[in-house]
Design an enzyme around this catalytic site. Sequence first.
Site, PDB file in Angstrom:
ATOM      1  N   SER A 124       5.518 -12.727  40.964  1.00 14.04           N
ATOM      2  CA  SER A 124       4.388 -11.862  41.525  1.00 14.04           C
ATOM      3  C   SER A 124       3.262 -12.133  41.580  1.00 14.04           C
ATOM      4  O   SER A 124       3.189 -12.867  40.703  1.00 14.04           O
ATOM      5  CB  SER A 124       4.815 -10.493  40.536  1.00 14.04           C
ATOM      6  OG  SER A 124       4.113  -9.509  40.900  1.00 14.04           O
ATOM      7  N   TYR A 148       3.149  -6.364  32.099  1.00 11.61           N
ATOM      8  CA  TYR A 148       4.542  -6.499  33.077  1.00 11.61           C
ATOM      9  C   TYR A 148       3.877  -8.526  33.822  1.00 11.61           C
ATOM     10  O   TYR A 148       5.312  -8.820  33.805  1.00 11.61           O
ATOM     11  CB  TYR A 148       4.536  -5.337  33.720  1.00 11.61           C
ATOM     12  CG  TYR A 148       5.068  -6.024  35.548  1.00 11.61           C
ATOM     13  CD1 TYR A 148       4.340  -6.297  36.619  1.00 11.61           C
ATOM     14  CD2 TYR A 148       6.172  -6.254  35.753  1.00 11.61           C
ATOM     15  CE1 TYR A 148       5.039  -7.065  37.346  1.00 11.61           C
ATOM     16  CE2 TYR A 148       6.726  -6.903  36.761  1.00 11.61           C
ATOM     17  CZ  TYR A 148       6.193  -7.580  38.204  1.00 11.61           C
ATOM     18  OH  TYR A 148       6.924  -7.460  38.860  1.00 11.61           O
ATOM     19  N   LYS A 152       6.063 -12.119  33.481  1.00  8.30           N
ATOM     20  CA  LYS A 152       6.226 -12.946  35.328  1.00  8.30           C
ATOM     21  C   LYS A 152       5.578 -14.187  34.609  1.00  8.30           C
ATOM     22  O   LYS A 152       6.274 -14.595  34.785  1.00  8.30           O
ATOM     23  CB  LYS A 152       5.799 -11.733  35.747  1.00  8.30           C
ATOM     24  CG  LYS A 152       6.144 -11.207  36.652  1.00  8.30           C
ATOM     25  CD  LYS A 152       7.743 -11.489  36.750  1.00  8.30           C
ATOM     26  CE  LYS A 152       8.177  -9.950  37.305  1.00  8.30           C
ATOM     27  NZ  LYS A 152      10.295  -9.976  37.611  1.00  8.30           N
TER      28      LYS A 152
END
Length: 336
Positions: A124, A148, A152
């Site tokens: 992302s 989050y 990643k």
Amino acid sequence: MAILVTGGAGYIGSHTVVELLENNFDVVVVDDFSNSHPEVLNRIKEITGREFRFYEQNLMDKAKLEKVFAENSIDAVIHFAGFKAVGESVEKPLDYYYNNLTSTLLLYDVMRNNGVKKLVFTSSATVYGLNNKSPLTEDLPLSTTNPYGSTKLMIEQILQDLYVSDDEWSIALLRYFNPIGAHESGRIGESPNGIPNNLMPYITQVAFGKLEQLSVFGDDYDTVDGTGVRDYIHVVDLAKGHVKALEKHCSRRGVEAYNLGTGQGYSVLQLVEAFEKVNSVEIPYQITGRRSGDVAVCYADVSKASLILNWKTEKNIEDMCRDSWKWQSKNPEGYR
Ligand code: WQD
């Protein structure tokens, strides 16, 4: 030889499965429906007219995962499965680290045990953090501002280390910008649980009358109209990028990151205006305070993906607005 797609019933996963099937790949999908719905599988078959194997399970049961590899001749993996809500990750960091990291480590261990070393990982743009200036290139320093995003970034690092230990791996790290839109059929699309966190599903629910008005998170940024600027990419273009990554990159060893965006930024109010114009609807909104953790401007330099993957986006912001609205109008309650 088949492509294993983890999280293949999700928003981006389902669109990617459609593109894989339409490009004559054999596909095996694993999904636990924690953020998707069984109806998606029917819609994929309806759109493509093709069959694929499906396993309803998450990635935390290693024995079950070994069984998937034992029963199918897997050539490569596209790994979508994982928790993905920024705000929720701040409230439940342990859930995010445990689920996203443990499932990923189990998956890569089972892949290695079965000699499967071609991987497309869904990363992302959030790994570019708050301090990089757009247009963002893949070689910039990486940092994150929420759990989050940290999962990643950690997984990208894990994969870099994995390659150092075994140079037979071929890994594409796809850094998404802001996926919106839906398949032109209106049969698959984004179906968020509860109140949407992201801009476009919120807009479509306001347009449909499910939500009263849009809150625009700040109009005092240093941008064209003071509202946040993002690189919105049509989910079908994004899905095609995964197929290109599979075809172009996974025939060569190494770990490479690619920005999957359009290279163009739109502000919140520009997107609202485009949506209203294309769909002849009105989106009532109010300006509120900034959302913590938001960056003012974020859009991609897409030259690397264009050069190496021979991929670039084909759909424009009007297509994204039209297809988002068609999905919402035809599926007021998503897949429920
Ligand atoms: C876009 C713009 C908001 C909602 C996140 C994740 C990213 C990826 C995509 C998973 C911003 C504004 C939003 C609203 C608003 N997710 N906004 N009112 O934050 O750029 O990216 O989703 O991979 O990792 O970080 O997307 O759609 O939430 O926000 O004004 O109700 O819309 O401030 O400028 P974001 P978003």
